[in-house]
Design a protein around this motif. Structure first.
Motif, PDB file in Angstrom:
ATOM      1  N   LEU A 193       0.878  -1.681  -0.200  1.00  0.00           N
ATOM      2  CA  LEU A 193       0.356  -0.326  -0.333  1.00  0.00           C
ATOM      3  C   LEU A 193       0.932   1.056   0.314  1.00  0.00           C
ATOM      4  O   LEU A 193       0.399   2.220  -0.911  1.00  0.00           O
ATOM      5  CB  LEU A 193      -0.981  -0.032   0.765  1.00  0.00           C
ATOM      6  CG  LEU A 193      -1.430  -0.608   1.478  1.00  0.00           C
ATOM      7  CD1 LEU A 193      -3.048  -0.784   2.426  1.00  0.00           C
ATOM      8  CD2 LEU A 193      -3.428  -0.883   0.069  1.00  0.00           C
ATOM      9  N   LEU A 194       1.866   1.782   0.241  1.00  0.00           N
ATOM     10  CA  LEU A 194       3.171   1.946   0.950  1.00  0.00           C
ATOM     11  C   LEU A 194       3.573   2.355  -0.845  1.00  0.00           C
ATOM     12  O   LEU A 194       3.366   3.791  -0.638  1.00  0.00           O
ATOM     13  CB  LEU A 194       3.702   2.385   2.057  1.00  0.00           C
ATOM     14  CG  LEU A 194       3.474   2.159   3.672  1.00  0.00           C
ATOM     15  CD1 LEU A 194       4.686   1.519   4.376  1.00  0.00           C
ATOM     16  CD2 LEU A 194       3.473   3.872   3.653  1.00  0.00           C
ATOM     17  N   GLU A 195       3.752   1.348  -0.944  1.00  0.00           N
ATOM     18  CA  GLU A 195       4.694   1.832  -2.643  1.00  0.00           C
ATOM     19  C   GLU A 195       3.797   2.178  -3.406  1.00  0.00           C
ATOM     20  O   GLU A 195       4.537   2.725  -5.005  1.00  0.00           O
ATOM     21  CB  GLU A 195       5.406  -0.014  -2.711  1.00  0.00           C
ATOM     22  CG  GLU A 195       6.214   0.116  -1.799  1.00  0.00           C
ATOM     23  CD  GLU A 195       7.391  -1.298  -2.268  1.00  0.00           C
ATOM     24  OE1 GLU A 195       8.484  -1.449  -1.502  1.00  0.00           O
ATOM     25  OE2 GLU A 195       6.170  -2.505  -2.693  1.00  0.00           O
ATOM     26  N   GLY A 228      12.683  -0.547  -3.489  1.00  0.00           N
ATOM     27  CA  GLY A 228      13.093   0.600  -4.612  1.00  0.00           C
ATOM     28  C   GLY A 228      12.568   1.830  -3.999  1.00  0.00           C
ATOM     29  O   GLY A 228      11.975   2.089  -3.032  1.00  0.00           O
ATOM     30  N   THR A 229      13.009   3.000  -3.660  1.00  0.00           N
ATOM     31  CA  THR A 229      13.040   4.418  -3.796  1.00  0.00           C
ATOM     32  C   THR A 229      12.611   5.150  -4.419  1.00  0.00           C
ATOM     33  O   THR A 229      12.229   6.352  -5.048  1.00  0.00           O
ATOM     34  CB  THR A 229      13.815   4.743  -2.237  1.00  0.00           C
ATOM     35  OG1 THR A 229      15.067   5.111  -3.360  1.00  0.00           O
ATOM     36  CG2 THR A 229      13.940   3.881  -0.781  1.00  0.00           C
ATOM     37  N   ARG A 230      13.654   4.840  -6.289  1.00  0.00           N
ATOM     38  CA  ARG A 230      13.007   5.658  -6.753  1.00  0.00           C
ATOM     39  C   ARG A 230      12.004   5.795  -7.481  1.00  0.00           C
ATOM     40  O   ARG A 230      11.428   5.341  -7.386  1.00  0.00           O
ATOM     41  CB  ARG A 230      14.210   5.320  -8.567  1.00  0.00           C
ATOM     42  CG  ARG A 230      15.830   5.303  -7.707  1.00  0.00           C
ATOM     43  CD  ARG A 230      16.546   3.718  -9.471  1.00  0.00           C
ATOM     44  NE  ARG A 230      16.645   2.964  -8.701  1.00  0.00           N
ATOM     45  CZ  ARG A 230      17.919   3.237  -8.243  1.00  0.00           C
ATOM     46  NH1 ARG A 230      18.550   3.723  -8.192  1.00  0.00           N
ATOM     47  NH2 ARG A 230      18.263   2.009  -7.580  1.00  0.00           N
ATOM     48  N   GLY A 231      12.017   7.710  -7.208  1.00  0.00           N
ATOM     49  CA  GLY A 231      10.180   7.740  -7.755  1.00  0.00           C
ATOM     50  C   GLY A 231       9.294   7.986  -6.186  1.00  0.00           C
ATOM     51  O   GLY A 231       8.490   8.149  -6.624  1.00  0.00           O
ATOM     52  N   HIS A 232      10.164   7.699  -5.267  1.00  0.00           N
ATOM     53  CA  HIS A 232       9.260   7.974  -4.349  1.00  0.00           C
ATOM     54  C   HIS A 232       8.941   9.251  -3.745  1.00  0.00           C
ATOM     55  O   HIS A 232      10.109  10.151  -4.074  1.00  0.00           O
ATOM     56  CB  HIS A 232       9.730   7.518  -2.797  1.00  0.00           C
ATOM     57  CG  HIS A 232       9.356   6.071  -2.946  1.00  0.00           C
ATOM     58  ND1 HIS A 232       8.102   5.762  -2.142  1.00  0.00           N
ATOM     59  CD2 HIS A 232       9.724   4.833  -3.391  1.00  0.00           C
ATOM     60  CE1 HIS A 232       7.382   4.735  -1.953  1.00  0.00           C
ATOM     61  NE2 HIS A 232       7.800   3.628  -2.720  1.00  0.00           N
ATOM     62  N   ALA A 233       7.681  10.123  -3.299  1.00  0.00           N
ATOM     63  CA  ALA A 233       6.921  11.486  -3.995  1.00  0.00           C
ATOM     64  C   ALA A 233       7.758  11.752  -2.627  1.00  0.00           C
ATOM     65  O   ALA A 233       9.367  12.881  -3.403  1.00  0.00           O
ATOM     66  CB  ALA A 233       6.159  11.543  -3.755  1.00  0.00           C
ATOM     67  N   GLY A 234       8.624  11.429  -1.517  1.00  0.00           N
ATOM     68  CA  GLY A 234       9.406  12.444   0.043  1.00  0.00           C
ATOM     69  C   GLY A 234      10.463  11.426  -0.398  1.00  0.00           C
ATOM     70  O   GLY A 234      11.219  11.701   0.482  1.00  0.00           O
ATOM     71  N   GLY A 235      11.222  11.318  -1.283  1.00  0.00           N
ATOM     72  CA  GLY A 235      12.237  10.506  -1.334  1.00  0.00           C
ATOM     73  C   GLY A 235      13.036   9.241  -0.468  1.00  0.00           C
ATOM     74  O   GLY A 235      11.576   8.580   0.232  1.00  0.00           O
ATOM     75  N   THR A 236      14.436   8.661  -0.837  1.00  0.00           N
ATOM     76  CA  THR A 236      14.455   7.620  -0.150  1.00  0.00           C
ATOM     77  C   THR A 236      14.414   7.479   1.532  1.00  0.00           C
ATOM     78  O   THR A 236      13.960   6.366   2.240  1.00  0.00           O
ATOM     79  CB  THR A 236      15.668   7.656  -0.179  1.00  0.00           C
ATOM     80  OG1 THR A 236      16.130   8.328  -1.108  1.00  0.00           O
ATOM     81  CG2 THR A 236      16.560   5.995   0.280  1.00  0.00           C
ATOM     82  N   SER A 237      14.424   8.610   2.191  1.00  0.00           N
ATOM     83  CA  SER A 237      14.480   8.642   3.634  1.00  0.00           C
ATOM     84  C   SER A 237      13.107   8.291   4.039  1.00  0.00           C
ATOM     85  O   SER A 237      12.796   7.578   5.028  1.00  0.00           O
ATOM     86  CB  SER A 237      15.203   9.888   4.524  1.00  0.00           C
ATOM     87  OG  SER A 237      14.658  11.494   3.560  1.00  0.00           O
ATOM     88  N   ARG A 238      11.908   9.140   3.814  1.00  0.00           N
ATOM     89  CA  ARG A 238      10.200   8.677   4.281  1.00  0.00           C
ATOM     90  C   ARG A 238       9.780   7.423   3.345  1.00  0.00           C
ATOM     91  O   ARG A 238       9.548   7.029   4.570  1.00  0.00           O
ATOM     92  CB  ARG A 238       9.995   9.890   3.360  1.00  0.00           C
ATOM     93  CG  ARG A 238       8.125  10.389   4.016  1.00  0.00           C
ATOM     94  CD  ARG A 238       7.346  11.533   3.233  1.00  0.00           C
ATOM     95  NE  ARG A 238       6.716  10.455   2.797  1.00  0.00           N
ATOM     96  CZ  ARG A 238       5.656  10.618   3.483  1.00  0.00           C
ATOM     97  NH1 ARG A 238       5.664  10.526   4.760  1.00  0.00           N
ATOM     98  NH2 ARG A 238       4.226   9.946   2.688  1.00  0.00           N
TER      99      ARG A 238
END
Ligand SMILES: Nc1nc2c(ncn2[C@@H]2O[C@H](COP(=O)(O)OP(=O)(O)OP(=O)(O)O)[C@@H](O)[C@H]2O)c(=O)[nH]1
Ligand SMILES: [Mg+2]
Length: 312
Positions: free
Chosen positions: A21-23, A112-122
Motif C-alpha cells: 500500500l505504501l509503495e 526500491g525508492t526511486r520515484g518515491h514522492a518524499g525520497g528515500t528517507s521517507r
C-alpha cells in the motif's frame, strides 16, 4: 482496521500488504501509518552501508542468525539493491538467506525508492515503521554504494555500520567526507583476503574521532562467509545501543527525529494542499517556467502559491 490488527500481531502477510500500500501510494497507506504509529519506536534500527560487494548482505544474514539465537525478532530491508532479496533474488543471496525466510521471527523485504514522492528517507522510514510495529526488535537496513541514501539511512538508524573490505584503499579515500563520518562501527569484512592491514590503516582516522554523543567509533574484522567475528559484531551492536540509552542520546535523537518527521509531513501536506487544486497546478507550472527564466525566485513563487491556496 483488520489489516492493522493482523500486522500488530506480527502477521507477515499483513506486513507485506501494508508495505505494498505504501509503495503504491494507496490512500489507505496514510491510515495504516497513523494506526501503527503508537506501536513504533521499540526496534533497534541498524543501517548497513558501504561499497558494492563488500559482503553487506552476507553479514546481515549472519547477524540475523546470531540475533535469532539471542531471541530477537529480526527485520531486514534492502534499499535499492542491485538484486532484490525477493522475487528476482540472485541465487547467491538465496543461498545466503538459507532458512531465514522460513523463520517466523524474520521478515525480509527489498524496496526500491526511486520515484518515491518524499525520497528515500521517507519511504524507508515508513517501511521501517511497519517492521517495528509488527514486532521486529532488530531492523537492518542495507544500502549499496556511496550516495545520498547512505546519509539518509544514517539519520533514521540508531546504529550505523560501514562495511569495507581489503583492496578498496582508493575508494575509502573517496568516501571519507561522507560515509566515514556516519559510522558508529566500521567492519572490515573479507578479512580472509590480503591487504587487511592497509584497510585498517585507512580507516584508523575515522575511528579516532569521537561522535557528538561521546561514542568512539569501533573497528572490527569479520569473515561473514565463515561466521567469523559475528558474535563480536553482535556484541558491539548491543553495546552501542546500550550506550545510546544510558547517555540519553536515544531520547534526544527521538525528539530530533520527531521534529524532522513533522517538518517533512508539513511540507508534504502543504504541497498536497496546493496540488489538490486543479487551477493551482497550472499556476505551479507557470511559476516553474518563470523561475527557470529567472523572472521569479522560488521563495516568492512558493509564497504566491500558498497565498492562492489560501494558506499564507
Ligand atoms: N572471501 C570472502 N568473501 C565474502 C565474504 N563475505 C562475503 N563474501 C562474498 O562476497 C560477495 C558479495 O557479497 P554480498 O553479501 O552480496 O555483498 P554486498 O555488499 O551485499 O553486495 P551489494 O549488495 O551488491 O552491494 C559474495 O560472493 C559473498 O559470498 C568474506 O568474508 N570473505
Ligand atoms: Mg547486498
Amino acid at each position: 482496521m483488520e489489516l492493522v490488527e493482523r500486522l500488530l500481531r506480527g502477521d507477515k502477510r499483513a506486513a507485506a500488504k501494508a508495505i505494498s500500500l505504501l509503495e503504491d501510494y494507496d490512500k489507505k497507506a496514510a491510515d495504516v501509518l497513523g494506526a501503527i504509529y503508537p506501536h513504533t519506536g521499540k526496534a533497534h534500527i541498524i543501517g548497513i552501508t558501504g561499497p558494492t560487494g563488500t559482503g553487506k548482505s552476507t553479514l546481515v544474514f549472519a547477524l540475523a542468525k546470531e540475533f535469532r539465537k539471542r531471541d530477537k525478532k529480526v527485520g531486514i530491508i534492502a534499499i535499492d539493491p542491485t538484486s532484490p532479496y525477493t522475487g528476482g533474488a540472485l541465487l547467491g543471496d538465496r543461498i545466503r538467506m538459507g532458512n531465514l525466510t522460513l523463520d517466523e521471527g524474520v521478515f525480509i523485504r527489498s524496496m526500491g525508492t526511486r520515484g518515491h514522492a518524499g525520497g528515500t528517507s521517507r519511504a524507508t522510514a515508513d517501511v521501517i515503521k511497519v517492521l517495528d510495529a509488527m514486532g521486529m526488535q532488530i531492523i537492518f537496513a542495507e544500502t549499496a554504494g556511496a550516495g545520498q541514501s547512505e546519509v539518509d539511512i544514517a539519520r533514521i538508524a540508531h546504529t550505523s555500520i560501514v562495511v569495507e573490505m581489503p583492496g578498496l584503499g582508493d575508494d575509502i579515500q573517496a568516501m571519507k567526507a561522507g560515509i566515514l563520518e556516519i559510522g558508529d562501527i566500521f567492519v572490515v569484512n573479507k578479512a580472509d583476503l590480503d591487504g587487511v592491514d592497509s584497510t585498517l590503516a585507512n580507516l584508523s582516522l575515522a575511528v579516532e574521532r569521537e561522535k557528538p554523543s561521546g561514542w568512539k567509533p569501533k573497528m572490527l574484522l569479520t569473515v561473514a562467509t565463515e561466521d567469523k567475528g559475528i558474535t563480536d559484531l553482535a556484541d558491539l551492536i548491543e553495546e552501542h545501543y546500550d550506550f545510546l540509552k544510558e547517555s540519553g542520546t536515544l531520547e534526544t535523537e527521538r525528539v530530533e527525529r520527531a521534529k524532522e518527521e513533522l517538518r517533512a509531513a508539513l511540507s508534504q501536506h502543504l504541497f498536497l494542499r496546493v496540488l489538490e487544486r486543479p487551477e493551482l497546478i497550472g499556476e505551479f507550472n507557470n511559476l516553474v517556467q518563470m523561475i527557470a527564466k529567472k523572472e521569479m525566485d522560488p521563495h516568492s513563487a512558493a509564497e504566491k502559491l500558498l497565498g492562492l491556496a489560501g494558506i499564507a
